[in-house]
Design an enzyme around this catalytic site. Structure first.
Site: not given
Length: 578
Positions: A203, A277
């Site tokens: 991320e 995710e």
């Protein structure tokens, strides 16, 4: 002729030697057979996971990733197999896991890949269950884990710039990757192992402080022998800045927005689309309610993702537990961090205790549609037992426990815990720290917002109040002569996400004042609750029976009686309030 008894049989010495020789030859053949099978598996593999078209391919054939996250460091090793069997039975084909740098290198240059942290054993177990693996080695992992998995000793450098190409950070990453990649590289698909893809950082688009950083991490992986498909993982906004050339970008979300999928398709057309995710639930914070994301809300989204021919990874499939002091903290958009709770149940399809949920059964029905063979039978649940209540038998005050800590430190000024000269000059990472100094007057104690995160305040061992982010002033009682002011500071977890990672030092991070005068000359006790300290405490002769009134804060000792082999159970603390 001399004879001997073996396995209940009477054997001559010659027969005995012959039998031992047969056993030895059998062991050698079995070992060679295992090696041969591994070699055949390696030789039979021509082409690993590829992302050269709108679908993933494995060995040139279309392949859809049906993944789920289970972190080995959040599940007792004794239950790894149980959880992976339940993953397989749900219809998933791929395991994803982070790698926590802070656990594997607790002190600079000291590495631990044993027992609960035996990553190689975890990878081997996944392979034996027929699961592929996507490895997410960080070095930053977020994961609602203290400092996003980065070791706190990095913060001893007051100029540290985490997740950048600052030399103090990159040198530490190189050293860690030297050890980590050497261990995991043999488990790649091309070498006969289960790893089909490796994620580059995590991320980074939501951080994005250094354009050279992601290429550095990518090269750090490649140069150490990573050859499988590389991926990145970001939310929609992070996709704008989180990618790196040569790695497939994947997306993270909970609610499906068609525009987000179009955006992903637009930045890398004719590439496989994957939700790295898909948030099956959410984490919990101290003081908040347990998050629930209902199966009725989740299943239609997963169904739609699969209809779009996308791959998916359930984060989490099984959450597990933030053991010890490992839970992180959340600070985005908040005036002060809020700590994660110990449980990482996450409202995941498989509960923290390993139980099936409604989500699990509905997902299993859904995923079964994407298999040509029936799914494995559901493994049975672990046996449970309710034990008798335990009664506290002995106690030891905080003040008496100080005899069993390492030698206290003296400092003119307060020192944050990471810069304490303890743990071979790696500082203190977790737990509690007691700061003591002498005062000669009453008045107003002001923390100047330098308490991280919460301090119990005592004058001559008498509790007078709490200092934290909200309460920064405290009235000290009237008294005569010299008195001891004590602040027991608790590290409640370092922030694991956002742009304040460099600011996550704990303890007293600056001066405190009494009546606007800066306090000096501190004695500092480190109480990081490591096994050595706890063992010394347990074996000490200083414990007091409950006939003596307990002194708080303190340590309390009790016994749980188990009259047969231990079974899973739960602890209930009905009379405690937060």
């Amino acid at each position: 002729m001399e004879s001997s008894s073996m396995f209940g049989l009477r054997l001559s010495l010659k027969q005995r030697y012959f039998l031992l020789l047969c056993v030895a030859v059998g062991a050698i053949l079995a070992y060679q057979c295992t090696r041969n099978r591994a070699e055949v598996r390696r030789m039979s593999r021509v082409e690993g996971l590829k992302a050269n078209s709108s679908q993933f391919t494995l060995e040139g054939k279309p392949f859809r990733i049906l993944g789920g996250s289970i972190h080995y460091f959040r599940v007792p090793r004794a239950y790894w197999e149980d959880r992976l069997l339940k993953m397989k039975a749900c219809g998933l084909n791929t395991l994803t896991t982070y790698v926590p740098w802070n656990l594997h290198e607790p002190e600079r240059g000291v590495f631990n890949f044993e027992d609960q942290l035996d990553l190689e054993a975890y990878l081997s177990l996944a392979a034996s269950q027929g699961l592929w693996v996507i490895l997410r080695p960080g070095p930053y992992i977020c994961a609602e884990w203290d400092l996003g998995g980065l070791p706190s000793w990095l913060l001893r450098d007051h100029n540290m710039k985490l997740r950048t190409t600052y030399p103090g950070f990159t040198d530490a990453v190189k050293s860690f990757f030297n050890h980590l990649i050497r261990k995991v590289a043999p488990y790649q698909y091309s070498k006969g192992g289960p790893i089909i893809a490796v994620q580059v950082e995590n991320e980074y688009g939501s951080f994005a402080k250094d354009k050279e950083y992601m290429p550095f991490i990518k090269e750090a992986l490649l140069s150490r022998g990573i050859t499988e498909l590389l991926l990145t993982s970001d939310n929609k906004e992070g996709l704008k800045l989180g990618g790196v050339k040569g790695a497939l970008e994947t997306i993270n979300f909970q609610k499906l927005n068609p525009n987000d999928i179009k955006y992903l398709d637009g930045i890398q057309p004719q590439k496989p689309k994957m939700v790295m995710e898909y948030w099956s639930g959410w984490f919990d914070l101290w003081g908040d309610l347990h998050h629930v994301y209902t199966a009725e809300d989740m299943i239609p989204v997963v169904t739609e993702i699969l209809k779009l021919d996308m791959s998916i990874n359930l984060y989490m499939f099984h959450g597990g537990t933030n053991f010890g002091f490992m839970s992180g903290a959340f600070a985005v958009g908040k005036p002060a961090p809020k700590s994660m709770v110990t449980s990482y149940d996450y409202d995941a399809p498989l509960s923290e205790a390993g139980d099936y949920t409604t989500k699990y059964h509905l997902l299993r029905n859904l995923f079964s549609l994407y298999h040509t063979q029936p799914l494995p039978e559901l493994p049975s649940l672990q046996e449970r037992r309710a034990y008798q209540p335990v009664v506290i038998q002995q106690h030891l005050s905080l003040w008496d426990s100080l005899h069993f800590t390492d030698k206290p430190l003296k400092s003119e000024r307060p020192v944050n815990i990471e810069n304490l000269a303890v743990n071979n000059n790696n500082g203190q990472s977790y737990g509690y720290t007691l700061y003591e100094t002498t005062i000669t007057s009453e008045g107003t104690l002001n923390s100047k917002n330098n308490v991280r995160d919460r301090a119990l305040v005592f004058v001559d061992k008498h509790f007078v109040g709490v200092l934290d982010y909200k309460t920064q002033e405290l009235a000290l009682p009237v008294g005569k002569g010299k008195r001891t002011l004590s602040l027991l500071v608790e590290n409640c977890g370092r922030v694991n996400y956002g742009k304040t990672l460099d600011e996550q030092r704990k303890g007293l991070v600056g001066d405190i004042e009494l009546n606007r005068r800066i306090l000096r000359d501190f004695i500092i006790h480190s109480l990081d609750m490591k096994p050595g300290f706890v063992n010394r405490l347990e074996s000490s002769g200083h414990w007091m029976s409950l006939r003596h009134r307990p002194s708080f804060p303190g340590f309390f000792q009790t016994r749980l009686y188990v009259n047969s082999s231990p079974k899973d159970t739960f602890i209930k603390l009905p009379h405690l309030i937060g």
